[in-house]
Every structure is written in C-alpha cells, then in structure tokens.
Design a protein around this motif. Structure first.
Motif, mmCIF file in Angstrom:
data_model
loop_
_atom_site.group_PDB
_atom_site.id
_atom_site.type_symbol
_atom_site.label_atom_id
_atom_site.label_comp_id
_atom_site.label_asym_id
_atom_site.label_seq_id
_atom_site.Cartn_x
_atom_site.Cartn_y
_atom_site.Cartn_z
ATOM 1 N N ASP A 276 0.830 -1.203 0.000
ATOM 2 C CA ASP A 276 0.000 0.000 0.000
ATOM 3 C C ASP A 276 0.866 1.257 0.000
ATOM 4 O O ASP A 276 0.558 2.238 -0.684
ATOM 5 N N ASP A 277 1.973 1.221 0.759
ATOM 6 C CA ASP A 277 2.916 2.349 0.739
ATOM 7 C C ASP A 277 3.459 2.568 -0.676
ATOM 8 O O ASP A 277 3.522 3.699 -1.164
ATOM 9 N N LEU A 278 3.862 1.488 -1.325
ATOM 10 C CA LEU A 278 4.396 1.595 -2.678
ATOM 11 C C LEU A 278 3.337 2.137 -3.632
ATOM 12 O O LEU A 278 3.646 2.929 -4.539
ATOM 13 N N ALA A 279 2.100 1.708 -3.432
ATOM 14 C CA ALA A 279 1.014 2.188 -4.293
ATOM 15 C C ALA A 279 0.824 3.692 -4.152
ATOM 16 O O ALA A 279 0.398 4.360 -5.109
ATOM 17 N N GLN A 280 1.134 4.245 -2.971
ATOM 18 C CA GLN A 280 1.040 5.692 -2.780
ATOM 19 C C GLN A 280 1.966 6.432 -3.738
ATOM 20 O O GLN A 280 1.713 7.582 -4.100
ATOM 21 N N LEU A 281 3.042 5.770 -4.148
ATOM 22 C CA LEU A 281 4.001 6.356 -5.090
ATOM 23 C C LEU A 281 3.799 5.836 -6.512
ATOM 24 O O LEU A 281 4.595 6.124 -7.397
ATOM 25 N N GLY A 282 2.738 5.063 -6.724
ATOM 26 C CA GLY A 282 2.485 4.528 -8.056
ATOM 27 C C GLY A 282 3.417 3.402 -8.441
ATOM 28 O O GLY A 282 3.655 3.164 -9.623
ATOM 29 N N ILE A 283 3.948 2.680 -7.452
ATOM 30 C CA ILE A 283 4.909 1.609 -7.716
ATOM 31 C C ILE A 283 4.224 0.258 -7.576
ATOM 32 O O ILE A 283 3.595 -0.026 -6.557
ATOM 33 N N LYS A 284 4.386 -0.557 -8.589
ATOM 34 C CA LYS A 284 3.839 -1.915 -8.562
ATOM 35 C C LYS A 284 4.926 -2.886 -8.994
ATOM 36 O O LYS A 284 5.491 -2.760 -10.072
ATOM 37 N N MET A 285 5.223 -3.834 -8.138
ATOM 38 C CA MET A 285 6.263 -4.818 -8.422
ATOM 39 C C MET A 285 5.722 -5.949 -9.314
ATOM 40 O O MET A 285 4.547 -6.310 -9.225
ATOM 41 N N ASP A 286 6.611 -6.496 -10.122
ATOM 42 C CA ASP A 286 6.253 -7.674 -10.908
ATOM 43 C C ASP A 286 6.358 -8.946 -10.072
ATOM 44 O O ASP A 286 5.595 -9.894 -10.278
ATOM 45 N N MET A 287 7.330 -8.952 -9.152
ATOM 46 C CA MET A 287 7.594 -10.153 -8.362
ATOM 47 C C MET A 287 7.941 -9.788 -6.924
ATOM 48 O O MET A 287 8.606 -8.780 -6.678
ATOM 49 N N PHE A 288 7.478 -10.623 -5.983
ATOM 50 C CA PHE A 288 7.929 -10.563 -4.592
ATOM 51 C C PHE A 288 8.571 -11.911 -4.288
ATOM 52 O O PHE A 288 7.937 -12.955 -4.455
ATOM 53 N N PHE A 289 9.828 -11.893 -3.885
ATOM 54 C CA PHE A 289 10.582 -13.129 -3.636
ATOM 55 C C PHE A 289 10.867 -13.245 -2.149
ATOM 56 O O PHE A 289 11.454 -12.347 -1.540
ATOM 57 N N SER A 290 10.469 -14.360 -1.548
ATOM 58 C CA SER A 290 10.624 -14.564 -0.108
ATOM 59 C C SER A 290 11.961 -15.207 0.234
ATOM 60 O O SER A 290 12.300 -16.275 -0.280
#
Length: 580
Positions: free
Chosen positions: A246-260
């Motif tokens: 949600d924080d990233l969305a505030q800056l218009g950032i959307k990741m393609d991948m989240f790696f654990s």
C-alpha cells in the motif's frame, strides 16, 4: 529518429568512402567514433572525434584525416559547414531542415526517443527490499523512486525489465516483529504491555493486533512462544507486506515479483547455490584473519566454510557457513542471486541503501562466480535523505515510533513532487528534501518549473483554438515548418534533438536523474522562448492572421510538451494540465 546517431552514420559513411578511395587504410575500427554536442555551442551544432581516434591505427596525422573528412561531410545536404578545429576535431553546423525533422519526429513517432539499445535483453531490477517489520521510511522512499524510474528508463531503452522485491523474512527480525504483534494482540485483549528487548512500538501494529484478535480470539492469550511464534510470524509478515504494498502504491509503484527469503531455507536452494560454487573449486574450510583495527574482545579464530570471493575482486574471502553449521547472512543472498541467474536474466541491478556499501564487492563476486562472469551485476547505492520544514529538521513520526514514513512525505507534498524531487540528485549524492522549497512556485523548484512548462503549452493551445486555429495533433503533424528559422526557435528544436541520445546515455549509465536534469533544461529553454516573445512579437507562438507560422510554432512547442510528458512518464510523474 536520433539525429546524433544519424549524423554518426553519415560520418562513418564518409570514412568508408575515404577508405574506398584509398585516402584511408582498410580495416579501421570506427566503434570509438562519436558525434556529440560541442563543449562550446558557438563552435557549431555537433562535433566528431573521428580523425582523432583513427589517426593512430591509420598511422596518419589527425588533421590530415580531419581535412579530408570535413570536405566530404560539407558536401552532405544535412551539413551546412564542417570546420576542422585544434588537432583534428570537426565541428559541424546543420541545415535548418534537420531541426525541422526533429520536430516532425517528436510529433509523429509513437514514443519519440524510445530506443532499441536494449535489444530485448532480460533485465532484473531489485529495489526497496525493506525488512517486513513496518511501514516504509523516507530512506526506502528514495530507493523505491530511484529503482522504479530506472526500471522505466530501461524499458524505454528497449530492455525487457522485471521489477522485484526481496522479502527479508528469513532472519531474527521477523521473530521480533511477531513478538511485537503479540504484545498488541494482548493489548487488544485489555492487558497492559511493555515494549522491551528491541520490540517495535509503532502505532502501525495496533490494527494488526486487533485483527489478530478478531481472527483467533483468545487462542494465544498467556501462552508460551512455542504455541504462537510461527503462526503469528507468518500472519504479521503478510500484514506488513500488505502495508508495504500500500505504501508503494502511494508512489504509483507496482512490483512484478515478490521473492521470499524464507523460501530459500529448508528447501535445498541455499545448499544448491553453495554446491554450485563448490563445484567450481570456490568453497573451502578455513580461518579468516582478525578484523583490521581494534580486535573485538570476543573474537577468536574459528574454522568456517568460506567462499573465495577474492578471486573475483573482493578484499577478503567471505564466510557462508559458521563453525556450528548455521548459514551466515551472506549464504541466502548468494542463493537468491543464484536463482536470478538461473531464471535467465542477462543483467542484474540491485538498489541498496548507503549502509550496504560493504556488500557491493562480495555480491558482485558471487554473481560473477555463479554465472561464470556471464551476467553483470550493478549495485546502485542511494544516499540518505534529510527532511526539512520551516528551515528545521522534520520531526519523527508517531505512527512509526522511530522514523519518518514514506506516507508522511507523500501526504505532505503528493506523490508527483516526491518522485521528481527524489531524482534531482544522483543516487549516490546526499539529498535535502525541504517541504517548503519543493512546493514553491518558482524557477528554483525544478518540479514546478517542468510541470509549468507542460501546463503552459496547454494554455497556448487554448488561446490558439479561441482565435480559430486548428491545433489538433493531426493538423500539427502536417504543419509546414519552414517558418522555424529564428535562432531562439532553433535552439529549442536543438534541445529536443538531444532527447533520444539522452535516453541512451542515461540507460547505459543506469542514471535516471539525467532525465530530471534534461526536463528542467528543456523547460528552461521553452520558458525562455516564451519570455522573449514578450519583447519580440515575431517570437510569439500565436501569430494572429498567419495560419502557417502559427501552426509551425505551435508544432514546435507541442513537440516540447510531448517530450516533457514522456520524460515525466519515465520518472513516474503525472504531467500537469494546468497550474493552480
């Protein structure tokens, strides 16, 4: 269209012609031949170093080569003069039609300035990758903006880009998060709690504790860690990742991948990566020298499993497994990058905070070893951001407990201002973020000045329409541009011509801040032309009663507006349609 590339091709063609005539020897390598803006604009429009770089392999005097080459270039329709300067540089002046062609290209090409430089190579940009223990802070903000703009720039330059976030959920800090959430869970049940032993006191965990209560009731109340740690750890990590997304969305950032990171443990993936290095003879059992300087009191030599990182440029070999068999922090990072290599990426970029400077050499060594030096890794460090308001350092956030959040910054000035200003310095230079200055409406504020340029063109278009001119894009694309002759108009077209070249330079150097710098210069050139029109009516964009001249001049500034919009798009900033 890339006018600099086109002129370079003209220069190379002239060199080939001299070779065919016997004026130059065969087999010359022209890879180092460049065509660039001259250091002094008074010397011409472009300059080439061709004679200088060919002189040694041709075994000729550079000025002799330059004079022959200048003669051929001067005969080209695109060139009005070619003058030899100094020991052999050639300064070129171009015909006005070349600048008219730039305006037409900016109006007609879909994505003027886009490059095929990347040739579809698979590029991984990993950025942010904050520990999932709380909201993103202002330091993460700079890395997030830089990484996202870099990814967009590389995409614009023809790379196949993947944006990835590495979730650091494999270490002890996530256990601390679980304990902190447990305290908020007990608090939700009406108990008095105390945040000790490094637990996280921020208010952002209050709703997480409440939500956990709603989910499990009193299942974990007054129970030992062995009953709840693993379950709450997983629950809290996902809650924090939702907060971070949600924080990233505030800056218009959307990741393609989240790696654990956690996915690397107990699955054999770390073992596979270390085995890959072992198979190359790069893993051994050994004892490291004590740290340089003051040796810690508890230091004692222990045999550990070490990676021969010095064979790939590191200062010392690095431990991957401790004497008790536990993996070091470096081991999962090796495994993660091994996974990147195995996924088939051609290039890797990691965006780290300045405090990760000590990791650069060891990670580059690991990737070089894992990929047999096939996959380059570039690590970009982002320096600290200092926040000011009313001339004073900005105070800490109560919600976070210990730091200023990304959300604090965006709520103060907006995402567009935040993103642009974070790119007004090179990533490895410190950045001052003054809330008053980044919102002031003046030339000294690059965010405002660039946005004002975009909005100002809109005001010209409205005025032209009100006077009955057809300034639709379809009409402007067919405008007769011969009226663009004044030096001030041509200067603006010249700045437009730099855009495709700038894209390739910025993409090659992984430097998105160059886009922000260029946009400010382009906006300055445009505003300067506007101001000149106040004194010289012939420079005004709307020439009442003169359809052809008005269309030509508005075609020029519409081209400027399109390039500003493209540049802001790379930076992740929405162009302003009007200024309020």
């Amino acid at each position: 269209m890339n006018l600099f590339a086109d002129l370079r091709a003209t220069v190379v063609a002239a060199i080939d012609a001299m070779v065919a005539e016997g004026a130059l020897p065969d087999g010359l390598n022209t890879a180092a031949v460049t065509v660039e803006p001259p250091r002094d604009p008074l010397h011409g429009d472009m300059a080439t170093n061709a004679a200088m770089v060919l002189a040694k392999p041709a075994k000729m005097n550079p000025r002799q080569i330059a004079e022959g080459l200048a003669s051929k270039l001067a005969a080209d329709d695109a060139v009005t003069s070619a003058d030899v300067a100094g020991p052999g540089f050639i300064n070129l002046r171009l015909a006005a039609t070349q600048w008219h062609g730039v305006i037409s290209a900016a109006l007609t090409q879909d994505g003027y300035g886009r490059s095929a430089m990347g040739q579809g190579q698979k590029m991984m940009v990993e950025y942010v990758s904050a520990n999932p223990t709380g909201p993103l802070h202002v330091g993460h903000t700079r890395g997030a903006v830089f990484g996202d703009a870099l990814a967009s720039l590389l995409d614009y330059a023809g790379f196949d880009v993947t944006r990835e976030y590495y979730i650091n959920d494999g270490g002890a800090q996530v256990d601390v998060l679980a304990r902190s959430v447990y305290l908020r869970y007990l608090e939700a049940h009406g108990q008095e709690v105390a945040f000790e032993d490094g637990t996280y006191p921020g208010d952002y965990l209050i709703p997480v504790g409440l939500a956990l209560k709603d989910k499990v009731g009193d299942k974990f109340v007054d129970k030992g860690e062995q009953f709840w740690l693993e379950e709450i750890r997983e629950y809290a990590t996902e809650a924090m990742m939702d907060l971070i997304r949600d924080d990233l969305a505030q800056l218009g950032i959307k990741m393609d991948m989240f790696f654990s990171e956690k996915s690397l443990y107990g699955t054999g993936r770390i073992e596979d990566a270390i085995q890959s290095l072992k198979d190359k003879g790069l893993i051994y059992e050994g004892v490291l020298e004590p740290p340089k300087g003051k040796v810690p009191e508890d230091w004692e030599p222990r045999e550990q499993t070490l990676f021969k990182s010095t064979e790939y440029g590191d200062d010392v070999d690095r431990p991957v497994q401790k004497s008790d068999g536990a993996w070091t922090y470096f081991a999962p990072d090796i495994a993660y990058h091994y996974d990147k290599v195995e996924r088939g990426f051609d290039q890797l970029i990691d965006v780290f905070g300045a405090d990760h400077g000590g990791y650069v050499k060891r990670m580059k060594a690991a990737v070089a070893a894992l990929s047999d030096e096939r996959v380059p890794l570039d690590i970009k460090l982002t320096q600290l951001v200092k926040l000011y308001k009313n001339g004073e350092p900005f105070k800490m956030s109560k919600r976070a407990g210990t730091f200023i959040t990304l959300r604090d910054v965006v709520e103060q000035v907006g995402a567009d201002v935040t993103r642009f200003h974070m790119l007004t310095r090179k990533n490895d230079a410190p950045l001052d973020f003054d809330f008053d200055k980044v919102t002031e409406q003046s030339k000294d504020n690059p965010v405002f000045y660039v946005q004002y340029g975009h909005a100002r063109v809109n005001s010209v278009l409205r005025k032209a329409r009100d006077e009955g001119f057809d300034v639709s894009d379809a009409n402007l694309q067919g405008a007769e541009l011969s009226a663009i002759t004044h030096d001030a108009d041509i200067a603006l077209a010249k700045k437009l011509a730099e855009w495709p070249r700038l894209i390739e330079i910025a993409a090659k150097g992984h430097e998105p801040h160059r886009i922000a710098f260029y946009l400010y210069d382009l906006a300055s050139e445009f505003h300067g032309l506007w101001n000149k029109g106040n004194d010289d009516p012939s420079l005004r964009f709307v020439q009442t009663g003169d359809i052809a001249t008005t269309q030509a001049k508005i075609a020029l500034i519409r081209a400027v507006q399109l390039v500003i919009a493209s540049g802001l798009g790379i930076l992740g900033v929405t162009p302003a349609e009007e200024m309020r």
